[in-house]
Motif scaffolding. Structure first.
Motif, mmCIF file in Angstrom:
data_model
loop_
_atom_site.group_PDB
_atom_site.id
_atom_site.type_symbol
_atom_site.label_atom_id
_atom_site.label_comp_id
_atom_site.label_asym_id
_atom_site.label_seq_id
_atom_site.Cartn_x
_atom_site.Cartn_y
_atom_site.Cartn_z
ATOM 1 N N MET A 75 0.846 -1.190 0.000
ATOM 2 C CA MET A 75 0.000 0.000 0.000
ATOM 3 C C MET A 75 0.880 1.237 0.000
ATOM 4 O O MET A 75 2.016 1.224 0.495
ATOM 5 N N GLY A 76 0.355 2.329 -0.529
ATOM 6 C CA GLY A 76 1.014 3.616 -0.432
ATOM 7 C C GLY A 76 0.681 4.256 0.910
ATOM 8 O O GLY A 76 0.755 3.623 1.956
ATOM 9 N N GLN A 77 0.263 5.512 0.881
ATOM 10 C CA GLN A 77 -0.093 6.201 2.117
ATOM 11 C C GLN A 77 -1.415 5.657 2.663
ATOM 12 O O GLN A 77 -2.374 5.485 1.916
ATOM 13 N N VAL A 78 -1.431 5.382 3.960
ATOM 14 C CA VAL A 78 -2.611 4.805 4.605
ATOM 15 C C VAL A 78 -3.071 5.745 5.713
ATOM 16 O O VAL A 78 -2.263 6.228 6.514
ATOM 17 N N VAL A 79 -4.386 5.991 5.756
ATOM 18 C CA VAL A 79 -4.977 6.884 6.748
ATOM 19 C C VAL A 79 -6.067 6.146 7.509
ATOM 20 O O VAL A 79 -6.966 5.546 6.903
ATOM 21 N N TYR A 80 -5.984 6.204 8.828
ATOM 22 C CA TYR A 80 -7.016 5.650 9.698
ATOM 23 C C TYR A 80 -7.780 6.816 10.312
ATOM 24 O O TYR A 80 -7.176 7.732 10.881
ATOM 25 N N VAL A 81 -9.096 6.797 10.194
ATOM 26 C CA VAL A 81 -9.927 7.884 10.696
ATOM 27 C C VAL A 81 -10.618 7.434 11.975
ATOM 28 O O VAL A 81 -11.522 6.593 11.943
ATOM 29 N N ASP A 82 -10.168 7.963 13.105
ATOM 30 C CA ASP A 82 -10.708 7.677 14.432
ATOM 31 C C ASP A 82 -10.917 6.170 14.638
ATOM 32 O O ASP A 82 -11.981 5.725 15.069
ATOM 33 N N SER A 83 -9.887 5.420 14.344
ATOM 34 C CA SER A 83 -9.952 3.961 14.435
ATOM 35 C C SER A 83 -8.802 3.430 15.278
ATOM 36 O O SER A 83 -7.638 3.782 15.045
ATOM 37 N N ALA A 84 -9.139 2.589 16.252
ATOM 38 C CA ALA A 84 -8.104 1.918 17.046
ATOM 39 C C ALA A 84 -7.617 0.648 16.362
ATOM 40 O O ALA A 84 -6.719 -0.029 16.877
#
Length: 239
Positions: free
Chosen positions: A102-111
């Motif tokens: 994967m390239g850039q990975v973003v987690y949005v308010d996730s544990a």
């Protein structure tokens, strides 16, 4: 399993969007066009038991991640894939990163974790109670005053299509945890009911770029869209 996808934009720079529990690919209706305007091809997926994707009463985070990988292999072979996952979708995205580059990975308010040991039918009944309320756009607008009318319509439609037994299956087995990798981004509501201050501090120490948005709701881009956009210049450009 092949998942339902909403695809917009063109090119080899792909962003896969994974919604949270009881959401759908449509939950990104305001985010996806902005990504396309910044040169990305967007693939927003309905996770199993959500939207128009298949139901699976034996679903696990692992099987949901496998379905995401299989769908991306069919939709975007050989593309450079980046990812944004919200809440439950963040947990699935973290499992996806263990299965494919994967390239850039973003987690949005996730544990990126789920507690196991639940009784499936009892948990499904709890989800069904919540689903009945959320099917009504008026109820959503009264309980979430930051929603627009379109937000409420999209989320009410997602609740209508949501399968409680599929989602309850996620919590039946052992606890599930996938640690966000160094270099990933966590966009966090502050305060957050899902990612504690101590967890955020631990992730920062491990190389995760934690970006807090004070006062935001759990679905950050609904309550604080401009702040969400500004927090991710890698995807949305400078504001």
């Amino acid at each position: 399993m092949r998942l339902n996808a909403i695809e917009t934009g063109t090119g080899d720079r792909v962003v896969v969007l994974l919604h949270g529990m009881m959401g759908s690919a449509e939950s990104w209706w305001r985010v996806a066009p902005l990504l396309v305007a910044n040169g990305f091809r967007v693939i927003a997926l309905d996770l199993p038991g959500h939207g128009c994707s298949p139901r699976d009463e034996r679903c696990t985070v692992a099987s949901a991640a496998d379905a995401v990988v299989a769908t991306l292999a069919a939709c975007a072979p050989d593309a450079a894939v980046h990812g944004i996952g919200h809440s439950y979708g963040g947990t699935v995205l973290a499992a996806v990163t263990e299965r494919m580059p994967m390239g850039q990975v973003v987690y949005v308010d996730s544990a990126c974790a789920f507690e196991g040991g639940a009784e499936q039918r009892a948990l499904a009944e709890q989800y069904e109670h919540d689903r009945r309320n959320r099917r009504d756009p008026a109820w959503l607008l009264s309980s979430r005053p930051f929603y627009s009318a379109t937000d409420a319509e999209v989320e009410a439609r997602a609740a209508e299509r949501f399968d409680p037994m599929t989602m309850a299956s996620i919590s039946v087995g052992d606890d599930v945890a996938h640690e966000p990798g160094s270099g990933s981004i966590l966009v966090r509501a502050e305060p957050s009911a899902f990612v504690s201050d101590s967890t955020a501090a631990r992730l920062r120490a491990a190389g995760v770029d934690v970006r807090d948005i004070p006062g935001a709701a759990h679905t950050i881009w609904y309550s604080h869209f401009e702040q969400f956009r500004a927090a991710l210049p890698e995807f949305f450009g400078s504001t």
